[in-house]
Design a protein around this motif. Sequence first.
Motif, PDB file in Angstrom:
ATOM      1  N   TYR A  37      18.247-121.865 -10.611  1.00 25.84           N
ATOM      2  CA  TYR A  37      17.934-123.342 -10.944  1.00 25.84           C
ATOM      3  C   TYR A  37      18.319-124.337  -9.974  1.00 25.84           C
ATOM      4  CZ  TYR A  37      17.399-126.815 -14.552  1.00 25.84           C
ATOM      5  OH  TYR A  37      16.686-128.013 -15.309  1.00 25.84           O
ATOM      6  N   GLU A  38      17.186-125.106  -9.473  1.00 29.85           N
ATOM      7  CA  GLU A  38      17.194-125.651  -8.305  1.00 29.85           C
ATOM      8  C   GLU A  38      17.172-127.266  -8.639  1.00 29.85           C
ATOM      9  OE1 GLU A  38      14.060-126.266  -4.473  1.00 29.85           O
ATOM     10  OE2 GLU A  38      14.980-124.156  -4.802  1.00 29.85           O
ATOM     11  N   LEU A  39      17.892-128.153  -7.832  1.00 29.82           N
ATOM     12  CA  LEU A  39      17.470-129.493  -8.051  1.00 29.82           C
ATOM     13  C   LEU A  39      16.804-129.841  -6.399  1.00 29.82           C
ATOM     14  CD1 LEU A  39      18.065-132.101  -8.977  1.00 29.82           C
ATOM     15  CD2 LEU A  39      20.019-132.537  -7.785  1.00 29.82           C
ATOM     16  N   ASP A  40      15.651-130.363  -6.472  1.00 30.03           N
ATOM     17  CA  ASP A  40      14.724-130.645  -5.288  1.00 30.03           C
ATOM     18  C   ASP A  40      14.991-132.119  -4.895  1.00 30.03           C
ATOM     19  OD1 ASP A  40      12.958-130.872  -3.309  1.00 30.03           O
ATOM     20  OD2 ASP A  40      11.418-130.034  -4.403  1.00 30.03           O
ATOM     21  N   VAL A  41      15.509-132.402  -3.865  1.00 31.35           N
ATOM     22  CA  VAL A  41      15.677-133.827  -3.252  1.00 31.35           C
ATOM     23  C   VAL A  41      15.004-133.953  -1.960  1.00 31.35           C
ATOM     24  CG1 VAL A  41      17.473-134.779  -4.738  1.00 31.35           C
ATOM     25  CG2 VAL A  41      18.051-133.533  -2.863  1.00 31.35           C
ATOM     26  N   ARG A  42      14.063-132.986  -1.513  1.00 28.35           N
ATOM     27  CA  ARG A  42      13.430-132.925  -0.237  1.00 28.35           C
ATOM     28  C   ARG A  42      12.784-134.365   0.186  1.00 28.35           C
ATOM     29  NH1 ARG A  42      12.057-127.528   1.117  1.00 28.35           N
ATOM     30  NH2 ARG A  42      10.425-128.307   2.418  1.00 28.35           N
ATOM     31  N   GLY A  43      12.792-134.628   1.400  1.00 24.60           N
ATOM     32  CA  GLY A  43      12.047-135.766   2.181  1.00 24.60           C
ATOM     33  C   GLY A  43      12.590-136.777   1.318  1.00 24.60           C
ATOM     34  N   MET A  44      13.418-137.234   0.744  1.00 23.08           N
ATOM     35  CA  MET A  44      13.887-138.791   0.126  1.00 23.08           C
ATOM     36  C   MET A  44      14.482-139.752   1.099  1.00 23.08           C
ATOM     37  SD  MET A  44      14.463-137.673  -3.693  1.00 23.08           S
ATOM     38  CE  MET A  44      13.290-136.810  -4.905  1.00 23.08           C
ATOM     39  N   LYS A  45      14.447-139.441   2.441  1.00 22.16           N
ATOM     40  CA  LYS A  45      15.180-140.567   3.183  1.00 22.16           C
ATOM     41  C   LYS A  45      16.455-140.772   3.096  1.00 22.16           C
ATOM     42  CE  LYS A  45      10.975-142.708   4.053  1.00 22.16           C
ATOM     43  NZ  LYS A  45       9.976-144.156   4.145  1.00 22.16           N
ATOM     44  N   ILE A  46      17.351-139.715   2.438  1.00 19.89           N
ATOM     45  CA  ILE A  46      18.765-140.037   2.129  1.00 19.89           C
ATOM     46  C   ILE A  46      19.484-139.845   3.387  1.00 19.89           C
ATOM     47  CG2 ILE A  46      20.587-138.620   0.870  1.00 19.89           C
ATOM     48  CD1 ILE A  46      18.613-137.597  -1.084  1.00 19.89           C
TER      49      ILE A  46
ATOM     50  N   GLN B 225      24.866-128.464 -12.874  1.00 17.50           N
ATOM     51  CA  GLN B 225      24.150-127.833 -13.642  1.00 17.50           C
ATOM     52  C   GLN B 225      23.160-126.885 -12.891  1.00 17.50           C
ATOM     53  OE1 GLN B 225      21.815-130.479 -15.744  1.00 17.50           O
ATOM     54  NE2 GLN B 225      23.766-131.374 -16.975  1.00 17.50           N
ATOM     55  N   TYR B 226      23.078-126.797 -11.381  1.00 13.85           N
ATOM     56  CA  TYR B 226      22.336-125.966 -10.736  1.00 13.85           C
ATOM     57  C   TYR B 226      22.907-124.996  -9.557  1.00 13.85           C
ATOM     58  CZ  TYR B 226      19.675-130.045 -12.256  1.00 13.85           C
ATOM     59  OH  TYR B 226      19.212-131.216 -12.972  1.00 13.85           O
ATOM     60  N   ASP B 227      22.048-123.865  -9.613  1.00 17.58           N
ATOM     61  CA  ASP B 227      22.633-122.895  -8.390  1.00 17.58           C
ATOM     62  C   ASP B 227      22.105-123.335  -7.149  1.00 17.58           C
ATOM     63  OD1 ASP B 227      23.025-121.019 -10.776  1.00 17.58           O
ATOM     64  OD2 ASP B 227      21.066-121.145 -11.070  1.00 17.58           O
ATOM     65  N   CYS B 228      21.062-124.012  -6.772  1.00 17.31           N
ATOM     66  CA  CYS B 228      20.427-124.427  -5.824  1.00 17.31           C
ATOM     67  C   CYS B 228      20.256-125.747  -5.552  1.00 17.31           C
ATOM     68  CB  CYS B 228      19.359-123.577  -5.234  1.00 17.31           C
ATOM     69  SG  CYS B 228      18.480-124.170  -3.918  1.00 17.31           S
ATOM     70  N   TYR B 229      20.624-126.630  -4.291  1.00 20.48           N
ATOM     71  CA  TYR B 229      20.230-127.727  -4.062  1.00 20.48           C
ATOM     72  C   TYR B 229      19.345-127.884  -2.828  1.00 20.48           C
ATOM     73  CZ  TYR B 229      23.803-128.937  -7.530  1.00 20.48           C
ATOM     74  OH  TYR B 229      24.760-129.057  -8.532  1.00 20.48           O
TER      75      TYR B 229
ATOM     76  N   MET C 165      31.656-128.283  -7.314  1.00 19.69           N
ATOM     77  CA  MET C 165      30.392-127.542  -7.677  1.00 19.69           C
ATOM     78  C   MET C 165      30.374-126.031  -7.895  1.00 19.69           C
ATOM     79  SD  MET C 165      28.107-130.235  -4.943  1.00 19.69           S
ATOM     80  CE  MET C 165      26.619-129.784  -5.793  1.00 19.69           C
ATOM     81  N   LYS C 166      31.021-125.697  -8.820  1.00 20.22           N
ATOM     82  CA  LYS C 166      31.429-124.457  -9.065  1.00 20.22           C
ATOM     83  C   LYS C 166      30.228-123.275  -8.974  1.00 20.22           C
ATOM     84  CE  LYS C 166      36.304-125.262 -10.712  1.00 20.22           C
ATOM     85  NZ  LYS C 166      37.103-124.940 -11.969  1.00 20.22           N
ATOM     86  N   ARG C 167      29.129-123.920  -9.870  1.00 11.88           N
ATOM     87  CA  ARG C 167      28.025-123.194 -10.048  1.00 11.88           C
ATOM     88  C   ARG C 167      26.891-122.942  -8.643  1.00 11.88           C
ATOM     89  NH1 ARG C 167      23.744-123.971 -14.828  1.00 11.88           N
ATOM     90  NH2 ARG C 167      21.984-122.459 -13.965  1.00 11.88           N
ATOM     91  N   MET C 168      27.193-123.895  -7.656  1.00 10.52           N
ATOM     92  CA  MET C 168      26.247-123.864  -6.347  1.00 10.52           C
ATOM     93  C   MET C 168      26.357-122.644  -5.569  1.00 10.52           C
ATOM     94  SD  MET C 168      25.420-126.582  -3.468  1.00 10.52           S
ATOM     95  CE  MET C 168      27.085-126.652  -2.874  1.00 10.52           C
ATOM     96  N   GLN C 169      25.412-121.728  -5.356  1.00  9.84           N
ATOM     97  CA  GLN C 169      25.514-120.596  -4.571  1.00  9.84           C
ATOM     98  C   GLN C 169      24.444-120.901  -3.320  1.00  9.84           C
ATOM     99  OE1 GLN C 169      24.872-117.059  -6.717  1.00  9.84           O
ATOM    100  NE2 GLN C 169      24.967-117.907  -8.543  1.00  9.84           N
ATOM    101  N   THR C 170      23.528-121.831  -3.525  1.00  9.39           N
ATOM    102  CA  THR C 170      22.730-122.046  -2.245  1.00  9.39           C
ATOM    103  C   THR C 170      22.436-123.566  -1.988  1.00  9.39           C
ATOM    104  OG1 THR C 170      21.246-120.177  -2.700  1.00  9.39           O
ATOM    105  CG2 THR C 170      20.034-121.758  -1.460  1.00  9.39           C
ATOM    106  N   LEU C 171      22.571-123.823  -0.386  1.00  9.31           N
ATOM    107  CA  LEU C 171      22.292-125.124  -0.181  1.00  9.31           C
ATOM    108  C   LEU C 171      21.548-125.213   1.001  1.00  9.31           C
ATOM    109  CD1 LEU C 171      23.422-128.303  -0.203  1.00  9.31           C
ATOM    110  CD2 LEU C 171      25.428-127.485   1.337  1.00  9.31           C
ATOM    111  N   MET C 172      20.471-126.180   0.845  1.00  8.76           N
ATOM    112  CA  MET C 172      19.128-125.974   2.075  1.00  8.76           C
ATOM    113  C   MET C 172      19.559-127.468   2.489  1.00  8.76           C
ATOM    114  SD  MET C 172      16.432-124.003  -0.325  1.00  8.76           S
ATOM    115  CE  MET C 172      15.492-124.078   1.063  1.00  8.76           C
ATOM    116  N   LEU C 173      19.824-127.282   3.811  1.00  5.68           N
ATOM    117  CA  LEU C 173      19.837-128.750   4.500  1.00  5.68           C
ATOM    118  C   LEU C 173      19.157-128.695   5.932  1.00  5.68           C
ATOM    119  CD1 LEU C 173      23.838-129.135   3.848  1.00  5.68           C
ATOM    120  CD2 LEU C 173      21.926-130.951   3.286  1.00  5.68           C
TER     121      LEU C 173
END
Length: 252
Positions: free
Chosen positions: A36-45, A57-61, A77-85
């Motif tokens: 279950y992924e939260l997608d904040v790609r390309g938002m100039k963060i 609430q998400y496995d992947c960010y 973030m005890k649920r997070m397993q994947t982080l894409m940066l």
Amino acid sequence: MDDAWTTTTNARGVGGRALAETIANARRGYNPCGEYELDVRGMKIAAIENLSVARDQYDCYDMTGNEIVRVENFPPMKRMQTLMLGDNRIARVRGEELGRAAPRLRNLTLMNNSLRNLGDLDELGAIKKLTHLSLSGNPVCAKENYRLYVIYKCKALKTLDFCKVKAAERELAEKMFGKDDGAAARAKTFTPGDGLDDAKEKEPEEEAKPSGPSPEQLLALKAKIAQAETLEEIARLENALKTGVVPADFAI
């Protein structure tokens, strides 16, 4: 799979910051890996902040393609397993903080960023369950022994830059970089005067042994070990470093 994704607006990071509204309105759903992924790609963060809004609430960010400079400020973030940066401007990774905040993190993508030196990767070793790491496209990848250094630091790593970590690589990494830890431990436990009584009991010819390599020779030995191409050569040079007996054919 697209039907499983939801989004409310095309909200963007305002002023280069990950505002709470941006995260709250981000696209979310199940990715091809079933996470279950939260997608904040390309938002100039530009800065990682306000992730507590996600309420773990998400496995992947997925934060690919932003303007992030430092990997920091993670809430628990005890649920997070994947982080894409990937495709950011990252020059610093606070791995100890990330390891504490996300104890289940096992997949980390840092491709095409600005990590330049081997020392910039040291804290990655604090992410204890990290098994899959991608660093390709960073300047540090061109450094000598880059791959072995990362393998040595990240003990649980199974793949690096999409290539499997082999047992032979793990063994060589330990031989190449583990010796430094051993030398430091020996230096910390040395007590001036230790062994003097034993030395008095030795035969006169033993007292005439050479005092060992010079500081210049020690530095040269360490450099030769780092450049050695075979395990036999590494073992021979490490033995010289340990015993203080420099091989006859050794030259600075």
